[in-house]
Design a protein around this motif. Structure first.
Motif, PDB file in Angstrom:
ATOM      1  N   HIS A 169       0.675  -0.983   0.144  1.00  0.00           N
ATOM      2  CA  HIS A 169      -0.075  -0.042   0.204  1.00  0.00           C
ATOM      3  C   HIS A 169       0.938   1.283  -0.038  1.00  0.00           C
ATOM      4  CE1 HIS A 169      -3.931   1.806   1.723  1.00  0.00           C
ATOM      5  NE2 HIS A 169      -3.367   2.502   0.868  1.00  0.00           N
ATOM      6  N   ALA A 170       1.755   1.241   0.790  1.00  0.00           N
ATOM      7  CA  ALA A 170       2.836   2.378   0.978  1.00  0.00           C
ATOM      8  C   ALA A 170       3.518   2.518  -0.623  1.00  0.00           C
ATOM      9  CB  ALA A 170       4.060   2.120   1.932  1.00  0.00           C
ATOM     10  N   HIS A 171       4.080   1.698  -1.051  1.00  0.00           N
ATOM     11  CA  HIS A 171       4.625   1.602  -2.466  1.00  0.00           C
ATOM     12  C   HIS A 171       3.736   2.066  -3.392  1.00  0.00           C
ATOM     13  CE1 HIS A 171       7.846  -0.498  -0.603  1.00  0.00           C
ATOM     14  NE2 HIS A 171       7.387  -1.679  -0.757  1.00  0.00           N
ATOM     15  N   SER A 172       2.225   1.877  -3.207  1.00  0.00           N
ATOM     16  CA  SER A 172       1.347   2.212  -4.306  1.00  0.00           C
ATOM     17  C   SER A 172       1.171   3.816  -4.218  1.00  0.00           C
ATOM     18  CB  SER A 172      -0.052   1.745  -4.053  1.00  0.00           C
ATOM     19  OG  SER A 172       0.225   0.210  -4.035  1.00  0.00           O
ATOM     20  N   GLU A 173       1.166   4.397  -2.893  1.00  0.00           N
ATOM     21  CA  GLU A 173       1.243   5.784  -2.867  1.00  0.00           C
ATOM     22  C   GLU A 173       2.397   6.386  -3.492  1.00  0.00           C
ATOM     23  OE1 GLU A 173      -1.475   7.580  -1.520  1.00  0.00           O
ATOM     24  OE2 GLU A 173      -2.519   5.792  -0.433  1.00  0.00           O
ATOM     25  N   ILE A 174       3.390   5.859  -3.095  1.00  0.00           N
ATOM     26  CA  ILE A 174       4.791   6.518  -3.770  1.00  0.00           C
ATOM     27  C   ILE A 174       4.986   6.619  -5.231  1.00  0.00           C
ATOM     28  CG2 ILE A 174       7.306   6.387  -3.708  1.00  0.00           C
ATOM     29  CD1 ILE A 174       5.995   7.591  -0.808  1.00  0.00           C
ATOM     30  N   ILE A 175       4.653   5.257  -5.661  1.00  0.00           N
ATOM     31  CA  ILE A 175       4.523   5.140  -7.247  1.00  0.00           C
ATOM     32  C   ILE A 175       3.410   5.776  -7.830  1.00  0.00           C
ATOM     33  CG2 ILE A 175       4.277   3.526  -9.378  1.00  0.00           C
ATOM     34  CD1 ILE A 175       7.343   3.343  -8.066  1.00  0.00           C
ATOM     35  N   PRO A 201      -3.914  23.128 -16.319  1.00  0.00           N
ATOM     36  CA  PRO A 201      -4.405  24.455 -17.346  1.00  0.00           C
ATOM     37  C   PRO A 201      -4.577  25.652 -16.535  1.00  0.00           C
ATOM     38  CG  PRO A 201      -6.309  22.590 -16.795  1.00  0.00           C
ATOM     39  CD  PRO A 201      -4.869  22.392 -16.224  1.00  0.00           C
ATOM     40  N   SER A 202      -4.633  25.794 -15.197  1.00  0.00           N
ATOM     41  CA  SER A 202      -4.817  27.040 -14.372  1.00  0.00           C
ATOM     42  C   SER A 202      -3.694  26.988 -13.176  1.00  0.00           C
ATOM     43  CB  SER A 202      -5.935  27.547 -14.071  1.00  0.00           C
ATOM     44  OG  SER A 202      -6.490  26.678 -13.220  1.00  0.00           O
ATOM     45  N   LEU A 203      -3.473  28.141 -12.822  1.00  0.00           N
ATOM     46  CA  LEU A 203      -2.787  28.430 -11.487  1.00  0.00           C
ATOM     47  C   LEU A 203      -3.427  27.640 -10.322  1.00  0.00           C
ATOM     48  CD1 LEU A 203      -0.294  29.299 -10.024  1.00  0.00           C
ATOM     49  CD2 LEU A 203      -1.375  31.569  -9.330  1.00  0.00           C
ATOM     50  N   LYS A 204      -4.585  27.938 -10.085  1.00  0.00           N
ATOM     51  CA  LYS A 204      -5.371  27.253  -9.276  1.00  0.00           C
ATOM     52  C   LYS A 204      -5.517  25.779  -9.323  1.00  0.00           C
ATOM     53  CE  LYS A 204     -10.182  27.320  -7.373  1.00  0.00           C
ATOM     54  NZ  LYS A 204     -11.471  27.507  -7.797  1.00  0.00           N
ATOM     55  N   ARG A 205      -5.712  25.141 -10.571  1.00  0.00           N
ATOM     56  CA  ARG A 205      -5.534  23.594 -10.477  1.00  0.00           C
ATOM     57  C   ARG A 205      -4.052  22.853 -10.289  1.00  0.00           C
ATOM     58  NH1 ARG A 205     -10.083  21.759 -11.922  1.00  0.00           N
ATOM     59  NH2 ARG A 205     -11.768  22.898 -13.153  1.00  0.00           N
ATOM     60  N   LYS A 206      -3.230  24.031 -10.636  1.00  0.00           N
ATOM     61  CA  LYS A 206      -1.780  23.633 -10.475  1.00  0.00           C
ATOM     62  C   LYS A 206      -1.472  23.350  -8.965  1.00  0.00           C
ATOM     63  CE  LYS A 206       2.879  24.771 -11.422  1.00  0.00           C
ATOM     64  NZ  LYS A 206       3.702  25.260 -12.782  1.00  0.00           N
ATOM     65  N   ALA A 207      -1.950  24.576  -8.378  1.00  0.00           N
ATOM     66  CA  ALA A 207      -1.855  24.239  -6.861  1.00  0.00           C
ATOM     67  C   ALA A 207      -2.572  23.290  -6.141  1.00  0.00           C
ATOM     68  CB  ALA A 207      -2.285  25.560  -6.131  1.00  0.00           C
ATOM     69  N   ILE A 208      -3.895  22.832  -6.790  1.00  0.00           N
ATOM     70  CA  ILE A 208      -4.302  21.771  -5.926  1.00  0.00           C
ATOM     71  C   ILE A 208      -3.740  20.208  -6.181  1.00  0.00           C
ATOM     72  CG2 ILE A 208      -6.723  20.536  -6.371  1.00  0.00           C
ATOM     73  CD1 ILE A 208      -8.119  23.467  -6.799  1.00  0.00           C
ATOM     74  N   LEU A 209      -3.455  20.309  -7.653  1.00  0.00           N
ATOM     75  CA  LEU A 209      -2.846  18.951  -7.912  1.00  0.00           C
ATOM     76  C   LEU A 209      -1.435  18.838  -7.298  1.00  0.00           C
ATOM     77  CD1 LEU A 209      -3.039  16.470  -9.645  1.00  0.00           C
ATOM     78  CD2 LEU A 209      -1.764  17.743 -11.425  1.00  0.00           C
ATOM     79  N   MET A 210      -0.679  19.838  -6.924  1.00  0.00           N
ATOM     80  CA  MET A 210       0.519  19.691  -6.039  1.00  0.00           C
ATOM     81  C   MET A 210       0.113  19.358  -4.854  1.00  0.00           C
ATOM     82  SD  MET A 210       3.109  22.944  -7.217  1.00  0.00           S
ATOM     83  CE  MET A 210       3.701  23.108  -5.750  1.00  0.00           C
ATOM     84  N   ALA A 211      -0.840  19.879  -4.025  1.00  0.00           N
ATOM     85  CA  ALA A 211      -1.352  19.442  -2.982  1.00  0.00           C
ATOM     86  C   ALA A 211      -1.751  17.906  -2.992  1.00  0.00           C
ATOM     87  CB  ALA A 211      -2.370  20.215  -2.447  1.00  0.00           C
ATOM     88  N   LYS A 212      -2.392  17.530  -3.735  1.00  0.00           N
ATOM     89  CA  LYS A 212      -2.815  16.146  -3.713  1.00  0.00           C
ATOM     90  C   LYS A 212      -1.601  15.263  -3.916  1.00  0.00           C
ATOM     91  CE  LYS A 212      -5.671  12.843  -6.345  1.00  0.00           C
ATOM     92  NZ  LYS A 212      -4.948  11.623  -6.941  1.00  0.00           N
ATOM     93  N   GLN A 225       1.436  15.811  -2.854  1.00  0.00           N
ATOM     94  CA  GLN A 225       2.171  15.706  -1.747  1.00  0.00           C
ATOM     95  C   GLN A 225       1.521  14.907  -0.649  1.00  0.00           C
ATOM     96  OE1 GLN A 225       2.671  19.844  -0.309  1.00  0.00           O
ATOM     97  NE2 GLN A 225       4.286  20.332  -1.830  1.00  0.00           N
ATOM     98  N   ASP A 226      -0.024  15.028  -0.659  1.00  0.00           N
ATOM     99  CA  ASP A 226      -0.610  14.009   0.186  1.00  0.00           C
ATOM    100  C   ASP A 226      -0.263  12.633   0.178  1.00  0.00           C
ATOM    101  OD1 ASP A 226      -2.158  16.341   1.295  1.00  0.00           O
ATOM    102  OD2 ASP A 226      -4.070  15.823   0.061  1.00  0.00           O
ATOM    103  N   GLU A 227      -0.133  12.408  -1.171  1.00  0.00           N
ATOM    104  CA  GLU A 227       0.343  11.000  -1.595  1.00  0.00           C
ATOM    105  C   GLU A 227       1.711  10.618  -0.846  1.00  0.00           C
ATOM    106  OE1 GLU A 227      -0.403  11.076  -5.650  1.00  0.00           O
ATOM    107  OE2 GLU A 227      -2.570  11.232  -5.530  1.00  0.00           O
ATOM    108  N   ALA A 228       2.352  11.300  -1.017  1.00  0.00           N
ATOM    109  CA  ALA A 228       3.770  11.260  -0.361  1.00  0.00           C
ATOM    110  C   ALA A 228       3.608  11.022   1.018  1.00  0.00           C
ATOM    111  CB  ALA A 228       4.769  12.263  -0.635  1.00  0.00           C
ATOM    112  N   GLY A 229       2.748  11.802   1.522  1.00  0.00           N
ATOM    113  CA  GLY A 229       2.384  11.769   3.197  1.00  0.00           C
ATOM    114  C   GLY A 229       1.842  10.455   3.526  1.00  0.00           C
ATOM    115  N   HIS A 230       0.862   9.937   2.609  1.00  0.00           N
ATOM    116  CA  HIS A 230       0.054   8.624   2.930  1.00  0.00           C
ATOM    117  C   HIS A 230       1.349   7.589   2.880  1.00  0.00           C
ATOM    118  CE1 HIS A 230      -3.695  10.273   1.161  1.00  0.00           C
ATOM    119  NE2 HIS A 230      -3.464  10.926   2.280  1.00  0.00           N
ATOM    120  N   GLY A 231       2.328   7.720   1.792  1.00  0.00           N
ATOM    121  CA  GLY A 231       3.372   6.685   1.813  1.00  0.00           C
ATOM    122  C   GLY A 231       3.952   6.611   2.988  1.00  0.00           C
TER     123      GLY A 231
END
Ligand code: FAQ
Length: 311
Positions: free
Chosen positions: A40-46, A59-70, A72-78
């Motif tokens: 499960h941890a490896h899945s989050e990292i890959i 496609p926009s600064l807002k979407r970029k910020a949201i995607l970056m946060a997401k 990063q969350d995956e790294a945290g879950h790992g």
């Protein structure tokens, strides 16, 4: 002492209570948990890679910020999951090495490419949607550190699913070309997302024991059915079609019937033959190799601090 430990373990499981790191536990229970939690941890990292690839092209600064946060969350879950696995006695470096050398499994879904921006939406809606459906019951897993890590992870996954839904909704109600892009993404991710729940129950060697130990609460097919029942009305609200002609409400069962999935493809992906299996691992190795100097510098600094304190 071992017999007392065994008895206490069995009592904890029978009472649907929690097993904690210092409790005695049978070796096969420990092994099963290390296997599942590390995968499960490896899945989050890959799993950071398909979307990470779109951060610079959102496609926009807002979407970029949201995607970056997401991502990063995956790294945290790992990281929480590696910590939970470490409490079972397997050092983190050993788990990293298993992934590095290609001996570890991670979720089949992350071997598929994210070709368009709509794929980022489909990953959020379908992949995170499947992840939540599978993981909400894991919040009650009998092993304490795993169940507790899952609570926070599930909260973050719900936000991820909503952002995916919103991307697809916007595209689906945009130009004809955008609508088609959203439909193509759903067409490509639907089957692989349903396979995230694992092989059919008849072909799932670990389910029986994991359910008896209250690690898994529902079988692979039960959760897959729950997910299909959830996404059919959601797809209607999105104005998109799920690519399965056999999908149909079954009044008698009170569930949607759906067509057979391509299990040959699934087992081939598990063997390392997914469309991007090689690239995913190469990318991971490159990142790990390039980061080696940071880990060495941090360890050297910590060592020096330690020496200075001792002097
Ligand atoms: N991919 O006997 P079972 C995410 C393996 S979500 C690859 O049924 P079990 C969030 C299985 O390991 C994805 N391998 O096994 C995110 C076993 O092999 P082994 C991660 C699979 O354990 C979203 C063999 O097949 N979620 O990352 C798969 O009872 C977006 C036989 O299978 C979890 O890991 C598969 N799909 O049930 C991140 C959830 N399915 O080990 C970024 C926790 C099965 O004997 C972006 N895990 N296999 O060699 C679980 O709930 C369970 O481990 C299952 C499999 C349900 C996955």
């Amino acid at each position: 002492a071992a017999r007392a430990g065994q008895e206490r373990f069995e009592e904890l499981i029978a009472a649907d209570s929690r097993v904690e790191p210092r409790d005695w536990m049978p070796e096969p229970y420990r092994k099963t948990l290390v296997r599942q939690v590390s995968q499960h941890a490896h899945s989050e990292i890959i799993g950071m890679q398909p979307e990470g690839n779109w951060i610079s092209r959102a496609p926009s600064l807002k979407r970029k910020a949201i995607l970056m946060a997401k991502v990063q969350d995956e790294a945290g879950h790992g990281l929480y999951l590696y910590s939970a696995a470490e409490t079972l006695g397997t050092p983190r470096d050993e788990m990293f090495d298993q992934l590095y050398t290609g001996r570890a499994k991670y979720s089949s879904i992350f071997n598929y490419p994210a070709r368009t921006w709509a794929d980022v939406g489909a990953i959020g809606w379908l992949v995170d949607g499947a992840a939540i459906t599978n993981q909400v019951p894991l919040c009650r897993a009998s092993y304490g550190p795993y169940g507790r890590a899952m609570v926070r992870i599930c909260k973050e996954e719900s936000f991820h699913q909503r952002q995916g839904w919103e991307i697809l909704y916007t595209l689906s109600h945009g130009t004809e070309e955008q609508h088609q892009m959203a439909q193509d993404a759903v067409d490509r991710f639907y089957g692989p997302a349903l396979q995230m729940f694992g092989p059919p129950d008849s072909d799932s060697p670990n389910s029986g024991q994991s359910m008896a130990w209250n690690i898994k609460r529902f079988s692979n097919d039960e959760l897959r059915q729950r997910f299909v029942d959830m996404i059919v009305p959601q797809s209607e609200a999105l104005g998109l079609t799920l690519p399965d002609p056999e999908l149909q409400w079954n009044e008698e069962r009170g569930h949607y019937d759906f067509g057979a999935l391509d299990w040959d493809e699934f087992f081939s992906v598990l063997k390392g033959n997914g469309p991007l299996s090689r690239q995913r691992l190469e990318h991971y190795r490159r990142a790990r190799d390039e980061g080696a100097w940071v880990r060495e510098a941090a360890a050297a600094y910590a060592g020096r601090q330690h020496q200075e304190q001792a002097a």
